[in-house]
Design an enzyme around this catalytic site. Structure first.
Site, PDB file in Angstrom:
ATOM      1  N   ARG A   1       0.951  -1.160  -0.081  1.00 19.96           N
ATOM      2  CA  ARG A   1       0.044   0.047  -0.010  1.00 19.96           C
ATOM      3  C   ARG A   1       1.036   1.361   0.101  1.00 19.96           C
ATOM      4  O   ARG A   1       1.959   1.348   0.878  1.00 19.96           O
ATOM      5  CB  ARG A   1      -0.993   0.097   1.378  1.00 19.96           C
ATOM      6  CG  ARG A   1      -2.077   1.229   1.135  1.00 19.96           C
ATOM      7  CD  ARG A   1      -2.744   1.235   2.208  1.00 19.96           C
ATOM      8  NE  ARG A   1      -2.230   2.104   3.573  1.00 19.96           N
ATOM      9  CZ  ARG A   1      -2.579   2.608   4.611  1.00 19.96           C
ATOM     10  NH1 ARG A   1      -4.087   2.440   4.720  1.00 19.96           N
ATOM     11  NH2 ARG A   1      -2.150   3.043   5.448  1.00 19.96           N
TER      12      ARG A   1
ATOM     13  N   TYR B   1      -3.264  11.055   6.871  1.00 20.49           N
ATOM     14  CA  TYR B   1      -3.510   9.859   6.904  1.00 20.49           C
ATOM     15  C   TYR B   1      -2.480   8.926   6.384  1.00 20.49           C
ATOM     16  O   TYR B   1      -2.122   9.207   5.314  1.00 20.49           O
ATOM     17  CB  TYR B   1      -4.833   9.338   6.707  1.00 20.49           C
ATOM     18  CG  TYR B   1      -4.978   8.037   6.805  1.00 20.49           C
ATOM     19  CD1 TYR B   1      -5.120   7.212   7.894  1.00 20.49           C
ATOM     20  CD2 TYR B   1      -4.921   7.104   5.589  1.00 20.49           C
ATOM     21  CE1 TYR B   1      -4.945   5.769   8.100  1.00 20.49           C
ATOM     22  CE2 TYR B   1      -4.914   5.958   5.664  1.00 20.49           C
ATOM     23  CZ  TYR B   1      -5.133   5.156   6.946  1.00 20.49           C
ATOM     24  OH  TYR B   1      -5.105   3.843   6.910  1.00 20.49           O
TER      25      TYR B   1
ATOM     26  N   ASP C   1      -5.222   3.929  -0.254  1.00 24.61           N
ATOM     27  CA  ASP C   1      -6.419   4.332   0.716  1.00 24.61           C
ATOM     28  C   ASP C   1      -6.684   5.675   0.477  1.00 24.61           C
ATOM     29  O   ASP C   1      -6.011   6.444   1.063  1.00 24.61           O
ATOM     30  CB  ASP C   1      -6.075   3.803   2.080  1.00 24.61           C
ATOM     31  CG  ASP C   1      -7.190   3.908   2.996  1.00 24.61           C
ATOM     32  OD1 ASP C   1      -8.452   4.324   2.646  1.00 24.61           O
ATOM     33  OD2 ASP C   1      -7.121   3.206   4.091  1.00 24.61           O
TER      34      ASP C   1
ATOM     35  N   HIS D   1      -9.150   6.832   2.130  1.00 27.63           N
ATOM     36  CA  HIS D   1      -9.879   7.007   3.376  1.00 27.63           C
ATOM     37  C   HIS D   1     -10.991   7.979   3.481  1.00 27.63           C
ATOM     38  O   HIS D   1     -11.348   9.041   4.334  1.00 27.63           O
ATOM     39  CB  HIS D   1      -8.812   7.664   4.400  1.00 27.63           C
ATOM     40  CG  HIS D   1      -8.959   6.949   5.844  1.00 27.63           C
ATOM     41  ND1 HIS D   1      -9.040   7.672   6.906  1.00 27.63           N
ATOM     42  CD2 HIS D   1      -8.353   5.672   6.243  1.00 27.63           C
ATOM     43  CE1 HIS D   1      -8.974   7.019   8.026  1.00 27.63           C
ATOM     44  NE2 HIS D   1      -8.424   5.889   7.619  1.00 27.63           N
TER      45      HIS D   1
ATOM     46  N   GLU E   1      -8.980   2.317  -2.231  1.00 30.41           N
ATOM     47  CA  GLU E   1      -9.835   1.732  -1.041  1.00 30.41           C
ATOM     48  C   GLU E   1     -10.568   2.984  -0.462  1.00 30.41           C
ATOM     49  O   GLU E   1      -9.925   3.895  -0.433  1.00 30.41           O
ATOM     50  CB  GLU E   1      -8.857   1.225   0.072  1.00 30.41           C
ATOM     51  CG  GLU E   1      -9.369   1.069   1.148  1.00 30.41           C
ATOM     52  CD  GLU E   1      -8.423   0.863   2.461  1.00 30.41           C
ATOM     53  OE1 GLU E   1      -7.049   0.285   2.123  1.00 30.41           O
ATOM     54  OE2 GLU E   1      -8.647   0.960   3.641  1.00 30.41           O
TER      55      GLU E   1
ATOM     56  N   GLU F   1     -14.239  -1.091   5.706  1.00 29.67           N
ATOM     57  CA  GLU F   1     -13.664  -1.460   6.989  1.00 29.67           C
ATOM     58  C   GLU F   1     -14.471  -0.745   8.154  1.00 29.67           C
ATOM     59  O   GLU F   1     -14.350  -1.244   9.396  1.00 29.67           O
ATOM     60  CB  GLU F   1     -12.460  -0.800   7.050  1.00 29.67           C
ATOM     61  CG  GLU F   1     -12.173   0.905   6.808  1.00 29.67           C
ATOM     62  CD  GLU F   1     -10.622   1.321   6.804  1.00 29.67           C
ATOM     63  OE1 GLU F   1      -9.912   0.716   5.949  1.00 29.67           O
ATOM     64  OE2 GLU F   1     -10.497   2.296   7.671  1.00 29.67           O
TER      65      GLU F   1
ATOM     66  N   ARG G   1     -14.031  -5.042   2.719  1.00 26.12           N
ATOM     67  CA  ARG G   1     -12.766  -4.533   3.617  1.00 26.12           C
ATOM     68  C   ARG G   1     -13.106  -4.921   5.127  1.00 26.12           C
ATOM     69  O   ARG G   1     -12.504  -4.321   5.887  1.00 26.12           O
ATOM     70  CB  ARG G   1     -12.541  -3.070   3.379  1.00 26.12           C
ATOM     71  CG  ARG G   1     -11.804  -2.716   2.300  1.00 26.12           C
ATOM     72  CD  ARG G   1     -10.315  -2.972   2.536  1.00 26.12           C
ATOM     73  NE  ARG G   1      -9.838  -2.277   3.526  1.00 26.12           N
ATOM     74  CZ  ARG G   1      -8.561  -2.497   4.148  1.00 26.12           C
ATOM     75  NH1 ARG G   1      -8.150  -3.623   4.007  1.00 26.12           N
ATOM     76  NH2 ARG G   1      -8.095  -1.448   4.910  1.00 26.12           N
TER      77      ARG G   1
ATOM     78  N   GLU H   1      -4.787  -7.206   4.598  1.00 29.62           N
ATOM     79  CA  GLU H   1      -3.721  -6.028   5.082  1.00 29.62           C
ATOM     80  C   GLU H   1      -3.144  -6.422   6.259  1.00 29.62           C
ATOM     81  O   GLU H   1      -3.718  -7.310   7.226  1.00 29.62           O
ATOM     82  CB  GLU H   1      -4.750  -5.042   5.526  1.00 29.62           C
ATOM     83  CG  GLU H   1      -3.976  -3.618   6.142  1.00 29.62           C
ATOM     84  CD  GLU H   1      -4.973  -2.383   6.165  1.00 29.62           C
ATOM     85  OE1 GLU H   1      -5.886  -2.756   6.539  1.00 29.62           O
ATOM     86  OE2 GLU H   1      -4.449  -1.300   6.278  1.00 29.62           O
TER      87      GLU H   1
ATOM     88  N   TRP I   1     -12.405  12.120   7.933  1.00 27.05           N
ATOM     89  CA  TRP I   1     -10.888  12.002   8.214  1.00 27.05           C
ATOM     90  C   TRP I   1     -10.325  10.781   7.491  1.00 27.05           C
ATOM     91  O   TRP I   1     -10.843   9.672   7.307  1.00 27.05           O
ATOM     92  CB  TRP I   1     -10.578  11.897   9.853  1.00 27.05           C
ATOM     93  CG  TRP I   1      -9.229  11.397   9.876  1.00 27.05           C
ATOM     94  CD1 TRP I   1      -8.093  11.974   9.903  1.00 27.05           C
ATOM     95  CD2 TRP I   1      -8.722  10.084  10.292  1.00 27.05           C
ATOM     96  NE1 TRP I   1      -6.938  11.484  10.280  1.00 27.05           N
ATOM     97  CE2 TRP I   1      -7.365  10.121  10.449  1.00 27.05           C
ATOM     98  CE3 TRP I   1      -9.312   8.807  10.844  1.00 27.05           C
ATOM     99  CZ2 TRP I   1      -6.519   8.932  10.918  1.00 27.05           C
ATOM    100  CZ3 TRP I   1      -8.607   7.715  11.052  1.00 27.05           C
ATOM    101  CH2 TRP I   1      -7.121   7.979  11.043  1.00 27.05           C
TER     102      TRP I   1
END
Ligand code: EZ4
Ligand code: CO
Length: 409
Positions: free
Chosen positions: A147, A159, A217, A219, A243, A269, A290, A346, A409
């Site tokens: 990643r 992040y 990602d 996010h 992602e 996630e 995820r 991951e 975030w």
């Protein structure tokens, strides 16, 4: 056979973990993970005050019935705290069943469908040189998929960039949550991000070639049309996945992203139940699930969503940050080993103090994870060591735009 006790263990070796320990009248113990990053004590209280009293006297072999009893029986169903608590009970019962049978959990789920689980590690950098160095380090450790997260000119703290100090001054190596009484505040600029990220992937492809699987990602920070634009711009660099491109509560928004890009998508996630995936799966709006066993109701629920996803050629990409404890991590490795539609896992390595509290059988060899062959989940907790790391208040950061508006975030 009956469950005789249910204890909740909160410990903070580098970061907070909430662990459930069930014991049977025959003295067999099982562990489950209920860690919800930044809200740990809510999960601990839900377990301790509302779930633990229901368990003594129940048959530990009745995993499905106990899951339904805690899910339907609460009436107030779903949500991260409820589902993490149910996950902890579910994992602990699978752990117990495995120990009684003398088999690792993956054997109870149908046996191994592969030799090992392809893992991806987290490379990041402040500069191109730093990022390349981090990718080289991961390749030297044996990782076969990486990643890539990078700092962006104009955004101070971001992040996923380990070397970049958070507003608190701490590094991101193991954990984005900062210890302290308030969340740290970071900044965000979508336009700067979308301009910069493709240039980084272009450079990485030039340096590392076409074959290395690369992931990224976003996010949850983009609107659907922004996500479509980024996915399209990343197509020449052939990502394994992009992602969490949008906050996917709005599942139909992914239709728009899909219309515009062939970059594979991984989402979920923060999802808690199969219902959060229903449209994403049936309309084939994503490529990878995820979910983490810890935040999704445990092994039982993860297995079910993956069997549902299999009907639509969607594979697993379970969430494996450090806020999933070694117990939760191993639990989902057993699922990954057993299912046919495995994709990738991951792996954000736990810290030494965490590994001193949780004794694991899990291995990473040549870039492939394996949960080990110990009966049950294969993780034990050193309660004395755990007691040496009392809970510390910690929060994930929040993000604000240039004008002060709070952003995802
Ligand atoms: O920020 O688990 O892909 N991994 C991630 C994680 C999440 C944390 C939040 O607790 O997005 O690092
Ligand atoms: Co993520």
């Amino acid at each position: 056979m009956k469950i005789s006790s249910a204890e909740v263990i909160v410990t903070s070796p580098t970061r907070n973990f909430v662990t459930l320990k069930l014991t049977t009248d025959a003295g067999v113990t099982g562990l489950g993970d209920a860690t919800v990053n930044g809200r740990e004590l809510a999960a601990a209280a839900y377990l301790r005050d509302h779930v633990a009293p229901l368990l003594p006297g129940r048959d530990p072999h009745q995993i499905e019935d106990t899951w339904q009893y805690l899910y339907r029986g609460a009436y107030w169903r779903r949500g991260p705290i409820t589902m993490a608590a149910i996950a902890a009970v579910d994992m602990a019962l699978w752990d117990i069943k495995g120990k009684i049978a003398g088999l690792p959990v993956y054997q109870l789920l149908g046996g191994a469908s592969r030799n090992g689980l392809l893992a991806y590690g987290h490379a990041s950098g402040n500069s191109q040189a730093g990022l390349f160095e981090s990718i080289h380090e991961h390749l030297e450790k044996g990782y076969r998929a990486i990643r890539v997260q990078t700092s962006v000119p104009g955004i101070r703290a971001l992040y996923g960039v380990a070397a970049q100090p958070q507003a608190s001054g701490e590094r991101y190596d193991y954990e984005p949550a900062g210890r302290g009484v308030l969340p740290v505040e970071e900044d965000w600029d979508t336009a700067a991000y979308i301009r910069h990220v493709p240039t980084v992937f272009e450079a990485v492809r030039q340096e590392f070639g076409d074959e290395l699987p690369l992931l990224h990602d976003a996010h949850h920070r983009l609107t659907p049309i922004e996500a479509a634009k980024l996915g399209k711009r990343l197509e020449p660099y052939d990502l394994f996945w992009l992602e969490d491109c949008t906050p996917a509560e709005n599942q139909q928004a992914l239709r728009l992203v899909r219309q515009h890009t062939t970059t594979p998508l991984a989402i979920g996630e923060v999802f808690n139940t199969v219902w959060d995936y229903q449209q994403l799966i049936t309309e084939q709006l994503i490529d990878y699930v995820r979910a983490a066993a810890t935040h999704f109701g445990g092994i039982t629920a993860l297995r079910k969503v993956m069997d549902f996803a299999a009907l639509y050629q969607i594979r697993s990409g379970f969430h494996g940050p450090t806020d999933v404890s070694p117990v939760g991590f191993a639990a989902q490795l057993h699922v990954g080993l057993a299912i046919h539609n495995y994709g990738i896992q991951e792996y954000m390595e736990h810290s030494e103090p965490t590994n001193s509290v949780f004794r694991q059988n899990m291995t990473l060899k040549d870039g492939y994870l394996h949960p080990g062959d110990a009966p049950g989940i294969g993780v034990e907790i050193d309660e004395q060591a755990a007691a040496g790391f009392p809970y510390q208040s910690a929060y994930l950061p929040v993000s604000r735009l240039r004008d002060g508006t709070l952003h995802d975030w």
